[in-house]
Design an enzyme around this catalytic site. Structure first.
Site, PDB file in Angstrom:
ATOM      1  N   GLN A  47       1.259  -1.283   0.087  1.00 28.19           N
ATOM      2  CA  GLN A  47       0.378   0.223  -0.067  1.00 28.19           C
ATOM      3  C   GLN A  47       0.592   0.900  -0.020  1.00 28.19           C
ATOM      4  O   GLN A  47       0.405   2.591  -0.126  1.00 28.19           O
ATOM      5  CB  GLN A  47      -0.976  -0.303   1.681  1.00 28.19           C
ATOM      6  N   ASP A  80       1.681   0.496  -8.015  1.00 35.19           N
ATOM      7  CA  ASP A  80       3.533   0.702  -8.528  1.00 35.19           C
ATOM      8  C   ASP A  80       4.153   1.468  -7.834  1.00 35.19           C
ATOM      9  O   ASP A  80       5.803   1.347  -8.024  1.00 35.19           O
ATOM     10  CB  ASP A  80       3.360   1.296  -9.965  1.00 35.19           C
ATOM     11  N   ARG A 105       4.629  -0.346  13.185  1.00 29.30           N
ATOM     12  CA  ARG A 105       3.650  -1.614  12.110  1.00 29.30           C
ATOM     13  C   ARG A 105       3.989  -1.346  11.024  1.00 29.30           C
ATOM     14  O   ARG A 105       2.221  -0.619  10.264  1.00 29.30           O
ATOM     15  CB  ARG A 105       2.262  -1.940  12.882  1.00 29.30           C
ATOM     16  N   HIS A 150       1.459  -9.209   4.836  1.00 31.43           N
ATOM     17  CA  HIS A 150       0.217  -8.469   4.334  1.00 31.43           C
ATOM     18  C   HIS A 150      -0.714  -8.731   2.854  1.00 31.43           C
ATOM     19  O   HIS A 150      -0.038  -7.285   2.348  1.00 31.43           O
ATOM     20  CB  HIS A 150       0.598  -7.099   5.262  1.00 31.43           C
ATOM     21  N   ASN A 194      -1.588 -10.768   8.653  1.00 26.74           N
ATOM     22  CA  ASN A 194      -2.616 -10.072   8.727  1.00 26.74           C
ATOM     23  C   ASN A 194      -4.147 -10.997   7.910  1.00 26.74           C
ATOM     24  O   ASN A 194      -3.869 -10.337   6.854  1.00 26.74           O
ATOM     25  CB  ASN A 194      -2.426  -8.678   7.727  1.00 26.74           C
ATOM     26  N   GLU A 195      -4.703 -10.528   9.037  1.00 28.55           N
ATOM     27  CA  GLU A 195      -6.508 -10.358   8.449  1.00 28.55           C
ATOM     28  C   GLU A 195      -6.338 -11.951   7.109  1.00 28.55           C
ATOM     29  O   GLU A 195      -6.686 -11.507   6.786  1.00 28.55           O
ATOM     30  CB  GLU A 195      -6.907  -9.115   7.835  1.00 28.55           C
ATOM     31  N   ASN A 334      -7.691  -6.244  14.510  1.00 28.75           N
ATOM     32  CA  ASN A 334      -8.103  -5.253  13.586  1.00 28.75           C
ATOM     33  C   ASN A 334      -9.593  -4.665  14.209  1.00 28.75           C
ATOM     34  O   ASN A 334     -10.339  -5.722  14.157  1.00 28.75           O
ATOM     35  CB  ASN A 334      -7.547  -4.970  12.220  1.00 28.75           C
ATOM     36  N   TYR A 336     -12.354  -2.389  13.026  1.00 29.32           N
ATOM     37  CA  TYR A 336     -13.254  -0.907  12.053  1.00 29.32           C
ATOM     38  C   TYR A 336     -14.525  -0.310  12.686  1.00 29.32           C
ATOM     39  O   TYR A 336     -14.694   0.845  12.900  1.00 29.32           O
ATOM     40  CB  TYR A 336     -12.994  -1.306  10.693  1.00 29.32           C
ATOM     41  N   GLU A 403      -4.864  -1.938  14.461  1.00 33.19           N
ATOM     42  CA  GLU A 403      -5.271  -1.261  13.491  1.00 33.19           C
ATOM     43  C   GLU A 403      -6.936  -0.884  13.684  1.00 33.19           C
ATOM     44  O   GLU A 403      -7.565  -1.769  14.068  1.00 33.19           O
ATOM     45  CB  GLU A 403      -5.835  -2.443  12.227  1.00 33.19           C
TER      46      GLU A 403
END
Ligand code: NAG
Ligand code: NAG
Ligand code: NAG
Length: 495
Positions: A47, A80, A105, A150, A194-195, A334, A336, A403
């Protein structure tokens, strides 16, 4: 004119009352976080890094997917370049220092380090990149907390089934071993995956994320099964070979909502929790180990009814149950948002699928304030309640909130993010005051970044990322100043 004034008043009233709905009331007297409580921020390699094809990096499934399917990304972008953190860590570091976080992290890109996924090629340039990050963090009293995986699975592994082939257990164990050997003298907090629910169900069930496999109720379950075993294998290897010298902690990060019910009863909440957090947490953190019995029974029965000779979710063998049980020094969470859950009769969803097996339907409360992501509603009470649920189910295991964050359109005066952050810090504080063993809180995210299928349209950063500028400046939003004040005083503080 009068009508206009009334209209303006209404709009304002709406805004204010909506903001109030993203608040949580303080319980008890204590507004101080414990002295050793740690605040941080999170990011992930794909990301933010960019540099997708430089210095010997191999391809990940997110490289191949975004290139093959630009139409699947809302703004037809990809990672990219992203925030160019591969070339601009200094700018990230400046932001981290300004925030005064105790830890950062971030994730390692597996194909940047091992382009073939195995140890046939070890990419020294990749090692150099992460060594520089780790050393600079430590020189500035910021602790590195590293996610090993991740979402960016090496394409090399995807060629023969990715997470549905149990050889991934071996590949991951050797990748992890290489990481401990190379970085473990300085990295003391490791997160294996992760997740898993998200990359498994979205990637192998609903074909929404790469590798775009549509095999709900089968391949997504296999993916979670192999993930749990790979996690435990990596954990055991650390404990056997590295822990004595390195003394670090290893956990896994699980995403979950909390569930409420309008028409149902507490069994419905329990069912919804076992089908989300419990699916991955029960095998690791419960006393009995293995998948939640409720989930095993449902899926066993459904499988037989569908005409299968075996369950689509067989229980772990005695061997694996033992290896997996207790394979977490902390639980990474995490959080949200939350949902209302009700039993659906007859069950909705394809046969088979997670929706069908769980027999649940989810709704939201129209009073919940919505972020700039169609699934994200501000429900701070859910964070307090999920932390208590973990405390009661898993022997008060240590929890890192790895998160928690809010999406908007990128305003520098991001008062909605401040509302969200302060309400969720209140939730953490309430949970601590109620005896929950939560020791770390990490906000998502340090900077605006590539938000998967949503491209750059949803902004989660405490720092604005100037995507159009050749220098990709990171600019502190109002929320960054708010967060820094909390971090400096270790005190809950209302903006
Ligand atoms: C079906 O569910 C019952 C409990 O409702 C359970 O005892 C039984 O083991 C399940 N069957 C299978 C094949 O999992
Ligand atoms: C919190 O977790 C740590 C690490 O697992 C453990 O040593 C400690 O006893 C726990 N604290 C409480 C209050 O349960
Ligand atoms: C982003 O960068 C461009 C080009 O340098 C500049 O014109 C613009 O003002 C910047 N935006 C912000 C919010 O700083």
């Amino acid at each position: 004119m009068k009508a206009l004034i009334v209209l303006v008043l209404c709009l304002q009233l709406h805004r204010i009352s909506a903001a109030e709905r993203c608040q949580l009331h303080h319980k008890g007297e204590n507004r101080q976080f414990p002295e050793d409580f740690a605040f941080g921020v999170s990011t992930a390699a794909y990301q933010i890094e960019g540099g997708w094809n430089v210095d010997g990096k191999g391809l990940s499934i997110w490289d191949t997917y975004t290139h093959a399917h630009p139409e699947r990304i809302l703004d037809r972008t990809n990672g990219d370049e992203a925030a160019e953190s591969y070339h601009r860590f200094e700018q990230d570091l400046a932001a981290l220092k300004a925030l005064k976080v105790k830890f950062y992290r971030f994730s390692f890109s597996w194909p940047r380090l091992l382009p073939n996924a195995d140890t046939t090629v070890i990419n020294q340039k990749g090692i150099d990149y992460y060594n520089n990050i780790i050393d600079k963090l430590l020189a500035n009293d910021i602790e590195p907390m590293v996610t090993m995986f991740h979402c960016d699975l090496p394409e090399a592994l995807n060629k023969f089934g990715g997470f549905t082939n149990d050889i991934i257990i071996k590949y991951f164990r050797f990748y992890a071993d290489f990481l401990y050997k190379t970085f473990g003298d300085r990295v003391k907090k490791w997160i294996t995956f992760n997740e898993p629910f998200d990359y498994c169900v979205l990637g192998y069930g609903r074909a929404y994320f790469p590798p775009l496999v549509h095999s709900p109720g089968v391949a997504d379950y296999l993916c979670m099964d192999n993930t749990l075993r790979a996690h435990a294998a990596a954990y055991r290897s650390y404990k056997a070979k590295y822990f004595k010298r390195q003394g670090g902690k290893i956990g896994i990060t699980i995403s979950s909502r909390f569930y409420y019910t309008q028409r149902g009863d507490k069994h419905t909440i329990e069912r919804a929790m076992q089908y989300s957090l419990g699916w991955l947490a029960n095998p690791i953190y419960s006393k009995s180990g293995n998948y939640p019995q409720l989930v095993l029974d449902d899926i066993g029965n459904n499988s037989l009814r569908e005409g299968l000779a075996w369950s689509r979710l067989p229980p772990f063998s005695e061997f694996w149950t033992k290896i997996i049980r207790g394979s977490g020094d902390f639980l990474g969470l995490n959080y949200y948002t939350s949902r209302y859950a009700e039993l659906s009769q007859p069950p909705i969803g394809e046969v088979p699928s997670w929706e069908f097996d769980s027999q649940l339907e989810y709704t939201v409360d129209e009073k919940w304030k919505q972020g700039n992501s169609n699934w994200l509603y501000c429900v701070p009470q859910g964070l307090e309640d999920i932390l208590k649920w973990i405390r009661d189910r898993y022997d008060n295991v240590e929890v890192f909130v790895t998160e928690n964050g809010w999406s908007d359109y990128g305003a520098l005066e991001d008062t909605d993010r401040i509302d969200f952050l302060q309400a969720h810090l209140q939730a953490v504080l309430n949970a601590i005051n109620d005896g929950c063993n939560v020791t770390h809180y990490s906000h998502w995210s340090l900077i605006d970044n590539f938000e998967w299928n949503m491209g750059y349209t949803q902004k989660y950063g405490l720092y604005y990322l100037n995507l159009t500028s050749p220098h990709k400046e990171r600019i502190a939003k109002m929320s960054a100043h708010y967060y820094r004040t909390v971090i400096e005083s270790k005190k809950y503080y209302r903006y």
